[in-house]
Scaffold this active site. Sequence first.
Site, mmCIF file in Angstrom:
data_model
loop_
_atom_site.group_PDB
_atom_site.id
_atom_site.type_symbol
_atom_site.label_atom_id
_atom_site.label_comp_id
_atom_site.label_asym_id
_atom_site.label_seq_id
_atom_site.Cartn_x
_atom_site.Cartn_y
_atom_site.Cartn_z
ATOM 1 N N ASP A 294 43.003 45.135 37.572
ATOM 2 C CA ASP A 294 42.819 43.744 37.764
ATOM 3 C C ASP A 294 43.906 44.269 36.195
ATOM 4 O OD1 ASP A 294 42.969 40.809 36.822
ATOM 5 O OD2 ASP A 294 40.993 41.102 36.511
ATOM 6 N N ASN B 257 37.767 38.255 32.324
ATOM 7 C CA ASN B 257 36.836 37.380 32.986
ATOM 8 C C ASN B 257 37.159 37.809 34.051
ATOM 9 O OD1 ASN B 257 35.997 34.411 33.691
ATOM 10 N ND2 ASN B 257 38.094 33.891 33.888
#
EC number: 3.5.2.3
Length: 426
Positions: A303, A276
């Site tokens: 991330d 996401n």
Amino acid sequence: MLIKGGHVVDPKTNTNGIMDILVEDGIITEIGKDIEISNGDIIYAEGKLVLPGLVDAHCHLRDPGFEYKEDIETGTMSAAMGGFTSIACMPNTDPVCDNKAVVKYIINKAKQDGYVNVYPIGAISKGQKGEELSEIGELKFAGAVAISDDGKPVKSSSLMKRALEYSSMFDIAVISHCEDLDLADGGVMNEGYWSTVMGLKGIPSAAEEIMVARDIILSEYTKVPIHIAHVSTELSVELIRNAKKRGVKVTCETCPHYFVLTDEACKDFNTLAKVNPPLRTRRDVEAVIEGLKDGTIDIIATDHAPHHADEKNVEFNLAANGMVGFETALPLAITYLVKPGHLTISQLVEKMCVNPSKLLGINKGTLETGRSADITIVDLNEEFVVDVNKFKSKSKNSPFHGFKLNGSVYYTLVNGNVVVREKVLL
């Protein structure tokens, strides 16, 4: 210690050539040609790139609270193997990093167990609930380098406006996770051909873009900088490009999976590709690469989002979002950006060393004399096959297993200490 004969690249000092680097007491004391030392460790770096230690402005170490996925020790081991010497960890822990106690816990645990420098990011809102601002001054003075509710968007525009105003008082970066949850509406992958074929609920790219537009407007209105996390769509890139042209103080990052993979990676219900924001279309991937080339996208972050195998080994709808990233980020950037000629090594160093340091306000990302010796030595051309079983991370959730990549990290030095030598963690 002397690092001899490597190709040193540091855009901050306009260095790009064969040089030696002298390190004394953990500090870079001299950079030049034909430096000699009578005693001490000599690292022969001929044929290799010598770069400032990589800086990751966006990762998840899962500590405190989710140590079954990752902890500060294993996360920093993984970071060191990937050439990262400084990393900033997001606050979506348990308890949430919304007060000085959690900030201090992370800093102290990293001093004790960490292989690299760790900088905590504080939460924008208490408990990341989006209702009440955290004590931003308290977070800053405890050692937080930025604030973010990453993992969740800040739904309330007035709360985001106030966060920006306070951040300017305390001179701390705001990092925004841009997602309109009403529009995303429980989707599990990018809305498009593949979601339709697989019969899965899609997330429209507009769910990201609407919030990117909002945050640009709030930044323009308050005249306070904002940093947009994990940009993944063509229109997001275009919105940021136009805002920069207007003089808005907006910066942004993307991640390797957004310039390498498309939503096709989810086919056969591959939960390792569930992330996401979701992987997008080929057109979005090309737009992200274009944004990296023209400077619209300032930073490449990992991330790094570790998850236990049990959280991925379920139906696609139920699987956790995210992938580990430390040990593949640099090779993916070399293979998919540098080798095809999209970026020079110098531009890559700007996006993985200089700009992240600037965003976080830390004295890293450069090989200037007098700075602590955070150095990464890489073989640009060596080809290897990604094997997730060799990852130092507790979690192995990567969609890149079996990929052939260029760019092996041979040495990682943190504050002058060799933590990776000849591709082996010490």
